[in-house]
Design a protein around this motif. Sequence first.
Motif, PDB file in Angstrom:
ATOM      1  N   THR A  77       0.795  -1.273  -0.019  1.00  0.00           N
ATOM      2  CA  THR A  77       0.028   0.151  -0.134  1.00  0.00           C
ATOM      3  C   THR A  77       0.739   1.285   0.043  1.00  0.00           C
ATOM      4  O   THR A  77       0.333   2.331  -0.019  1.00  0.00           O
ATOM      5  CB  THR A  77      -0.810   0.104   1.259  1.00  0.00           C
ATOM      6  OG1 THR A  77       0.027  -0.314   2.356  1.00  0.00           O
ATOM      7  CG2 THR A  77      -1.950  -1.294   1.091  1.00  0.00           C
ATOM      8  N   LEU A 128      -5.914   0.445  -4.236  1.00  0.00           N
ATOM      9  CA  LEU A 128      -5.869  -0.926  -3.750  1.00  0.00           C
ATOM     10  C   LEU A 128      -5.154  -1.933  -4.341  1.00  0.00           C
ATOM     11  O   LEU A 128      -5.989  -2.385  -5.230  1.00  0.00           O
ATOM     12  CB  LEU A 128      -7.214  -1.309  -2.687  1.00  0.00           C
ATOM     13  CG  LEU A 128      -7.154  -2.720  -2.204  1.00  0.00           C
ATOM     14  CD1 LEU A 128      -6.544  -2.560  -0.973  1.00  0.00           C
ATOM     15  CD2 LEU A 128      -8.568  -3.039  -1.710  1.00  0.00           C
ATOM     16  N   GLN A 181      -3.774  -5.939  -5.144  1.00  0.00           N
ATOM     17  CA  GLN A 181      -4.274  -7.208  -5.052  1.00  0.00           C
ATOM     18  C   GLN A 181      -3.896  -7.673  -3.500  1.00  0.00           C
ATOM     19  O   GLN A 181      -4.936  -7.921  -2.680  1.00  0.00           O
ATOM     20  CB  GLN A 181      -3.655  -8.254  -6.055  1.00  0.00           C
ATOM     21  CG  GLN A 181      -4.535  -8.235  -7.366  1.00  0.00           C
ATOM     22  CD  GLN A 181      -3.933  -9.183  -8.152  1.00  0.00           C
ATOM     23  OE1 GLN A 181      -3.655 -10.339  -7.676  1.00  0.00           O
ATOM     24  NE2 GLN A 181      -3.909  -8.974  -9.466  1.00  0.00           N
ATOM     25  N   GLN A 182      -2.762  -7.526  -2.977  1.00  0.00           N
ATOM     26  CA  GLN A 182      -2.331  -8.048  -1.889  1.00  0.00           C
ATOM     27  C   GLN A 182      -1.558  -7.021  -0.904  1.00  0.00           C
ATOM     28  O   GLN A 182      -0.376  -6.703  -0.830  1.00  0.00           O
ATOM     29  CB  GLN A 182      -1.348  -9.267  -1.837  1.00  0.00           C
ATOM     30  CG  GLN A 182      -2.090 -10.287  -2.793  1.00  0.00           C
ATOM     31  CD  GLN A 182      -0.979 -11.648  -2.891  1.00  0.00           C
ATOM     32  OE1 GLN A 182       0.184 -11.343  -2.833  1.00  0.00           O
ATOM     33  NE2 GLN A 182      -1.554 -12.485  -3.186  1.00  0.00           N
ATOM     34  N   THR A 222      -7.164  -7.466   6.620  1.00  0.00           N
ATOM     35  CA  THR A 222      -6.199  -6.716   6.018  1.00  0.00           C
ATOM     36  C   THR A 222      -6.578  -5.867   4.757  1.00  0.00           C
ATOM     37  O   THR A 222      -6.137  -4.875   4.279  1.00  0.00           O
ATOM     38  CB  THR A 222      -4.816  -7.662   5.786  1.00  0.00           C
ATOM     39  OG1 THR A 222      -4.358  -8.233   6.866  1.00  0.00           O
ATOM     40  CG2 THR A 222      -3.821  -6.748   4.828  1.00  0.00           C
ATOM     41  N   ARG A 223      -7.227  -6.403   3.973  1.00  0.00           N
ATOM     42  CA  ARG A 223      -7.934  -5.938   2.744  1.00  0.00           C
ATOM     43  C   ARG A 223      -8.630  -4.937   2.945  1.00  0.00           C
ATOM     44  O   ARG A 223      -8.745  -3.808   2.467  1.00  0.00           O
ATOM     45  CB  ARG A 223      -8.760  -7.162   1.824  1.00  0.00           C
ATOM     46  CG  ARG A 223      -8.844  -6.870   0.400  1.00  0.00           C
ATOM     47  CD  ARG A 223      -7.428  -7.210  -0.378  1.00  0.00           C
ATOM     48  NE  ARG A 223      -6.912  -8.566   0.224  1.00  0.00           N
ATOM     49  CZ  ARG A 223      -7.464  -9.578  -0.459  1.00  0.00           C
ATOM     50  NH1 ARG A 223      -8.441  -9.550  -1.726  1.00  0.00           N
ATOM     51  NH2 ARG A 223      -6.838 -10.945  -0.364  1.00  0.00           N
ATOM     52  N   GLY A 240      -6.457  -1.753   3.928  1.00  0.00           N
ATOM     53  CA  GLY A 240      -6.062  -1.452   2.436  1.00  0.00           C
ATOM     54  C   GLY A 240      -7.252  -0.528   1.829  1.00  0.00           C
ATOM     55  O   GLY A 240      -6.856   0.522   1.405  1.00  0.00           O
ATOM     56  N   PRO A 295     -10.187  -6.800  -4.536  1.00  0.00           N
ATOM     57  CA  PRO A 295     -10.646  -6.376  -3.252  1.00  0.00           C
ATOM     58  C   PRO A 295     -10.974  -7.679  -2.460  1.00  0.00           C
ATOM     59  O   PRO A 295     -11.023  -7.586  -0.962  1.00  0.00           O
ATOM     60  CB  PRO A 295     -11.476  -5.161  -3.438  1.00  0.00           C
ATOM     61  CG  PRO A 295     -12.394  -5.473  -4.616  1.00  0.00           C
ATOM     62  CD  PRO A 295     -11.437  -6.038  -5.378  1.00  0.00           C
ATOM     63  N   SER A 328     -16.190 -11.394   1.963  1.00  0.00           N
ATOM     64  CA  SER A 328     -16.275 -10.979   0.561  1.00  0.00           C
ATOM     65  C   SER A 328     -17.778  -9.973   0.236  1.00  0.00           C
ATOM     66  O   SER A 328     -17.584  -9.098  -0.526  1.00  0.00           O
ATOM     67  CB  SER A 328     -16.421 -12.282  -0.558  1.00  0.00           C
ATOM     68  OG  SER A 328     -16.521 -11.700  -2.005  1.00  0.00           O
TER      69      SER A 328
END
Length: 292
Positions: A4, A108, A110-111, A166-167, A170, A187, A196
Amino acid sequence: MTGTDAETERVRPEDARDGQAAPTDGREPDGSSDPGAAVRVADLHRGFGEVTVVDGVSFEVDPGTLVSLVGPNGSGKSTLLRVVAGVLAAESGRVDVAARGVRPVGYLPQQPSFRPGFSVADTLRFYADLLGPEAAAEVDVDAVLDQVGLAGVRGRDVEALSGGMTRLLGLAQALLGDPSVLVLDEPASGLDPAISAHIFETVRALADGGRAVLLASHDLVSVERTADRVLVLDRGTFVADGSPDELVRAADADGLVDVFLDAVSGEGGDSEGQGPTVRTGLETGRDGGERQ
C-alpha cells in the motif's frame, strides 16, 4: 515499500499526452463546467518488452458508478488498473481523472501489506500524515475505520489481522484524502463468502455516495449483484461491455459466469496455438498468479 506504499502521484495535466493519469479540476479547456466522467481512458496501450498487455482500450467511469473489470488471468486487468491509478505509466494513450480531493485516486493493490508492530489506527494515521499537515488534520481515523467495518479492531496490531481485515485496512487507506476515484484490484479475492459480501457491499455504498469505482474481480456473482457496468477484458482488449442485466440478456445466459465463459473462451487458440484464452489464463493462475 509495502503493497500500500505505492501512492498515486499527482500528475500534471500535460503528462497525460504520454499516457499518465492527469488530474483535472473538472473543467474543459474552455473553462466550462464538466459534469461528466470522473475517469476518461482513451486508446490506452501498455506492454512489457515484446508482450502487449493492454491494447488500445477506451472507456469512461462516471461519478457514483461501480464499474467492474473482469477477465481471465493474464488478460491485462492489473496493468490497466495500475495505469489508471497513476502507479504505472502507459506507452501511449490518455487517462484523465477529475481530481476533486486531496488525492485524485485511491488505489488498493491485490495484496496490501503493512509494517508489523503497529495498530490498525496507528497505521492509518501514518498514511494520513503522508498527505501533508492540512489534509491529515481533516482525517477522522475512527470514522474511516467505521466506514469499512474495522472500528472494533482499531487497537489490534496489523500482523494479527485476518486476510479480509487486511484487505479492509487497505481499502481504508485508499479512502484517505477523500479521492473522487477508487481503483481496487481484486478487493475480495481468496476471502470467505461473508467477508467478500461485506467488501462488495462497502464498495457499493462508496459508489452510491458519489465516488467513481473501478475494480477488478473474479467474483462474478458479487459483480453481477453490485456492479453498474461490466467490462470484459481478454488479450488486452474489451470483448463485452454493458450492465450485468444487459450482458446476460444479450447472451441469453443464466448469469454473468456464463457470459464470461462465452466471451473469453471462444473458438480456436491464441496467437501461439495454446488453446482458448480462459484455459491459458487458468493455467497461468496455477503457475503463480496473473501475468501483470
